[in-house]
Write an enzyme that holds these catalytic residues in place. Structure first.
Site, short mmCIF file in Angstrom:
data_model
loop_
_atom_site.label_atom_id
_atom_site.label_comp_id
_atom_site.label_asym_id
_atom_site.label_seq_id
_atom_site.Cartn_x
_atom_site.Cartn_y
_atom_site.Cartn_z
N THR A 111 -5.12 12.03 6.15
CA THR A 111 -4.06 11.19 6.72
C THR A 111 -2.97 11.01 5.67
OG1 THR A 111 -5.55 10.05 8.21
CG2 THR A 111 -3.58 8.84 7.55
N ALA A 141 -4.16 11.51 -1.63
CA ALA A 141 -4.66 10.41 -2.45
C ALA A 141 -3.47 9.63 -2.98
CB ALA A 141 -5.51 10.92 -3.61
N GLU A 150 -11.54 7.97 6.38
CA GLU A 150 -11.46 9.04 5.38
C GLU A 150 -12.76 9.15 4.60
OE1 GLU A 150 -6.64 8.97 4.57
OE2 GLU A 150 -7.94 7.67 3.39
N GLY A 201 -5.90 5.10 0.67
CA GLY A 201 -5.79 4.02 1.64
C GLY A 201 -4.42 3.38 1.77
N THR A 207 1.14 14.04 2.84
CA THR A 207 0.66 15.32 2.28
C THR A 207 -0.27 15.99 3.29
OG1 THR A 207 0.68 14.14 0.17
CG2 THR A 207 -0.18 16.38 0.15
C1 5RP Z 1 -4.21 7.29 3.79
C2 5RP Z 1 -4.41 7.91 2.46
C3 5RP Z 1 -3.44 8.97 2.06
O1 5RP Z 1 -4.13 10.15 1.89
C4 5RP Z 1 -2.76 8.55 0.79
O2 5RP Z 1 -2.17 7.28 1.00
C5 5RP Z 1 -1.71 9.55 0.36
O3 5RP Z 1 -0.66 9.54 1.28
P1 5RP Z 1 0.63 10.46 1.07
O4 5RP Z 1 0.15 11.86 1.15
O5 5RP Z 1 1.53 10.08 2.21
O6 5RP Z 1 1.22 10.13 -0.26
O7 5RP Z 1 -5.31 7.62 1.72
O8 5RP Z 1 -5.14 6.27 4.03
#
Ligand code: 5RP
Length: 226
Positions: free
Chosen positions: A27, A84, A104, A96, A30
Site C-alpha cells: 500500500t 516503508a 500489511e 503504516g 511506491t
Molecule cells: C502504508 C505503508 C506504506 O508502505 C508506507 O507508508 C510507504 O508509503 P509511500 O510508498 O507512499 O511512501 O506502510 O501503510
C-alpha cells in the site's frame, strides 16, 4: 526525484514476479508504481494472482486487470512487495503512514518472502525519526492512548480521531517514540489490550530494493545482518 526512485525500486522488484505466483500487493505511493508495473506485465501475458494489503490497492490492481483474491481464503503468499516509511541497514522497518500496517503485517507474515521498495529518503541508520503508527480498537481508545504515552514523547490520534483503517479501527501515531530497543517496544505494544497492530516490522523483510538518484541497490537480509 523521489517519485522517479520509487518507480525504479518498484520496477526492479516487479521483475522478480514470475508466472504462477501469488503476490502480496503493498500500500502507498511506491506500491502504486509496483501495481502499475505488474498491470503492464499482466496485460502482456503474465499469469499471477494477488492479495492486497488495503482496499485502495485491491481496487487499483483490479482496475489494471490483476486478479485479486480475498486474503481470508489464502494461507500462503509467494512474495509480498511493499513500501516503508523507514528502513535500516539490517532491514528492520517502520510502516503504516498509509494506515495499512495491520493488513500489511498479516500478509507479510503469510509470505515466503517480503521485499521492501523505497526511495533513498526512507533509508535511515537506525529507526526512530518517522512516526510509529499503532492501530487501536475504538472501544478501548482512551485507555490505550493513556498506556501508549509511556512509549513516546507525544501520541497523536490520526485526523484528530476521525481516521479509520480498512478494519474500522483508529490510528494513534507515536512521535519521538522510544527506539532504543524496538523488539521490547513491539512486544510491549502488542501486549496492550486494544492494540491490534503497529508499524514495527522487525523480522518480516527479507530483501529491499532501495533507489537513490536513479540507481537501485538490492539488499538481502542475510547479507545485511551478516
Ligand atoms: C502504508 C505503508 C506504506 O508502505 C508506507 O507508508 C510507504 O508509503 P509511500 O510508498 O507512499 O511512501 O506502510 O501503510
Amino acid at each position: 526525484m523521489a517519485d522517479a526512485d520509487k518507480r525504479l525500486a518498484a520496477e526492479a522488484a516487479a521483475a522478480e514476479v514470475q508466472d504462477g505466483m501469488l503476490i502480496g500487493l503493498g500500500t502507498g505511493s511506491t506500491a502504486a508504481f509496483l501495481i502499475a508495473a505488474l498491470g503492464r506485465r499482466v496485460a502482456a501475458g503474465l499469469r499471477i494472482e494477488a492479495v492486497a494489503t488495503s482496499d485502495a490497492s485491491a481496487a487499483r490492481a483490479r482496475a489494471l486487470g490483476i486478479a485479486v483474491l480475498d486474503f481470508a481464503d489464502v494461507a500462503m503468499v509467494d512474495l509480498t512487495i511493499d513500501g516503508a516509511d523507514e528502513i535500516a541497514p539490517d532491514l528492520v522497518a517502520v510502516k503504516g503512514a498509509g494506515g495499512a500496517m495491520l493488513r500489511e503485517k498479516a500478509v507479510a507474515a503469510a509470505s515466503r518472502r517480503m521485499v521492501v521498495i523505497a526511495d533513498a529518503g526512507k533509508r535511515v541508520a537506525r529507526l526512530g525519526a518517522a512516526k510509529l503508527p499503532v492501530e487501536v480498537l475504538p472501544f478501548a481508545r482512551a485507555s490505550v492512548l493513556h498506556r501508549l504515552e509511556r512509549w513516546a514523547e507525544w501520541v497523536e490520534q490520526r485526523d484528530g480521531g476521525a481516521y479509520r483503517t480498512d478494519n474500522g479501527n483508529l490510528v494513534a501515531d507515536l512521535h519521538g517514540w522510544d527506539s532504543g530497543d524496538p523488539a521490547r517496544l513491539a512486544a510491549a505494544l502488542q501486549a496492550i489490550p486494544g492494540v491490534v497492530g503497529h508499524g514495527l516490522f522487525l523480522t518480516e523483510v527479507t530483501a529491499a530494493y532501495l533507489a537513490r538518484d536513479g540507481l537501485v541497490a538490492r539488499v538481502e537480509r542475510d547479507a545485511a545482518s551478516g
